[in-house]
Design a protein around this motif. Structure first.
Motif, PDB file in Angstrom:
ATOM      1  N   UNK A  27      12.464  16.996   3.875  1.00 55.67           N
ATOM      2  CA  UNK A  27      13.487  16.433   4.861  1.00 55.67           C
ATOM      3  C   UNK A  27      14.356  15.453   4.090  1.00 55.67           C
ATOM      4  N   UNK A  28      15.961  15.701   3.962  1.00 61.85           N
ATOM      5  CA  UNK A  28      16.912  14.888   3.199  1.00 61.85           C
ATOM      6  C   UNK A  28      16.869  13.495   3.463  1.00 61.85           C
ATOM      7  N   UNK A  29      17.042  12.632   2.569  1.00 62.94           N
ATOM      8  CA  UNK A  29      17.125  11.170   2.858  1.00 62.94           C
ATOM      9  C   UNK A  29      18.176  10.671   2.419  1.00 62.94           C
ATOM     10  N   UNK A  30      18.510   9.492   2.955  1.00 65.86           N
ATOM     11  CA  UNK A  30      19.841   8.766   2.911  1.00 65.86           C
ATOM     12  C   UNK A  30      20.970   9.595   3.277  1.00 65.86           C
ATOM     13  N   UNK A  51       7.994  14.577  15.329  1.00 64.20           N
ATOM     14  CA  UNK A  51       7.767  15.026  14.029  1.00 64.20           C
ATOM     15  C   UNK A  51       8.690  14.308  13.090  1.00 64.20           C
ATOM     16  N   UNK A  52       9.798  13.756  13.437  1.00 65.00           N
ATOM     17  CA  UNK A  52      10.804  13.293  12.750  1.00 65.00           C
ATOM     18  C   UNK A  52      10.705  11.671  12.527  1.00 65.00           C
ATOM     19  N   UNK A  53       9.624  10.935  13.582  1.00 65.67           N
ATOM     20  CA  UNK A  53       9.560   9.779  13.653  1.00 65.67           C
ATOM     21  C   UNK A  53       9.160   8.931  12.217  1.00 65.67           C
ATOM     22  N   UNK A  54       9.835   7.715  11.864  1.00 69.00           N
ATOM     23  CA  UNK A  54      10.343   7.086  12.670  1.00 69.00           C
ATOM     24  C   UNK A  54      11.871   7.073  12.918  1.00 69.00           C
ATOM     25  N   UNK A  55      12.512   8.212  12.296  1.00 65.83           N
ATOM     26  CA  UNK A  55      13.828   8.575  12.462  1.00 65.83           C
ATOM     27  C   UNK A  55      14.080   9.245  13.684  1.00 65.83           C
ATOM     28  N   UNK A 101      28.172  12.043  10.397  1.00 63.75           N
ATOM     29  CA  UNK A 101      28.913  11.211   9.356  1.00 63.75           C
ATOM     30  C   UNK A 101      28.502   9.804   9.755  1.00 63.75           C
ATOM     31  N   UNK A 102      27.713   9.715  10.677  1.00 63.33           N
ATOM     32  CA  UNK A 102      27.125   8.076  10.748  1.00 63.33           C
ATOM     33  C   UNK A 102      25.542   8.396  10.077  1.00 63.33           C
ATOM     34  N   UNK A 103      25.294   9.190   9.245  1.00 64.81           N
ATOM     35  CA  UNK A 103      24.077   9.432   8.787  1.00 64.81           C
ATOM     36  C   UNK A 103      22.851   9.776   9.849  1.00 64.81           C
ATOM     37  N   UNK A 104      23.074  10.324  11.057  1.00 65.29           N
ATOM     38  CA  UNK A 104      22.234  10.481  12.035  1.00 65.29           C
ATOM     39  C   UNK A 104      21.840  11.978  11.810  1.00 65.29           C
ATOM     40  N   UNK A 105      20.721  12.258  12.713  1.00 68.24           N
ATOM     41  CA  UNK A 105      20.322  13.585  12.782  1.00 68.24           C
ATOM     42  C   UNK A 105      20.433  14.384  13.866  1.00 68.24           C
TER      43      UNK A 105
END
Length: 201
Positions: A27-30, A51-55, A101-105
């Motif tokens: 998974x991409x970071x930042x 599966x994406x936690x804590x994101x 663009x707010x760096x969310x998924x």
């Protein structure tokens, strides 16, 4: 609400579904990114989120689910936003692009991986990723499709593929149609890999 709901769901899925997440390190970071996962029922949506936690993930959901005020309030509280799949308008793209663009998924769920019915949503995933200039992550799910299957102890697998980049090696932009084809092919490959692992058993 999202933090409480997702962590509670995570415990339930681990107890009953013995959840296994594969290739999370891909998974991409930042950066924000679009994740496109196979879809057979509501449990795969929950499984992808945990599966994406804590994101946190923001889900694209059909507008019919928001028809009742209480349901709409709950869905908004767990990061879902409505989309008119029959008549998609500018907001169908504006909302997810803003989130990315707010760096969310942002999560998009085509139905299955092999049917022609899921092509518009995959095309939408490619278009949204392109506009936001973020990676597109293919994913696949295998496991129970309803509560009965979950309580029976059927295993849950979520697998991620390598992020699909929007540019070719020479720096030129990929055609959205080519990105959609690549996404479809990789999602099918991931689903086949889960089948080989015995994810359906």
């Amino acid at each position: 609400m999202y933090a409480f709901t997702s962590r509670f769901a995570n415990v339930v899925l681990k107890i009953f579904g013995r959840t296994k997440v594969i290739n999370k390190d891909k998974l991409p970071k930042d950066t924000g990114y679009v994740v496109s996962c196979s879809h057979t029922g509501w449990i795969d949506v929950v499984a992808l989120g945990t599966s994406l936690l804590p994101n946190e993930i923001h889900f694209m959901a059909k507008k019919e689910l928001f028809a009742k005020p209480q349901a709409a309030k709950f869905l908004h509280s767990i990061n879902a936003f409505p989309v008119d799949r029959e008549n998609p308008g500018p907001s169908s793209i504006k909302t997810p692009v803003k989130l990315l663009k707010e760096k969310k998924i942002v999560g998009i769920f085509p139905s299955g991986t092999r049917s022609s019915e899921d092509v518009p949503l995959k095309k939408g995933a490619a278009t949204i990723a392109n506009l936001a200039r973020v990676p597109l992550v293919p994913a696949a799910y295998s496991g129970p499709t309803d509560l009965k299957g979950l309580l029976s102890g059927k295993k849950i697998h979520v697998i991620f593929g390598d992020p699909i980049m929007l540019k070719n090696e020479d720096g030129t932009k990929k055609d959205p149609a080519d990105i959609t084809t690549e996404l479809s092919n990789v999602m099918a490959e991931l689903q086949n890999e889960l089948d080989k692992r015995g994810g359906k058993k």
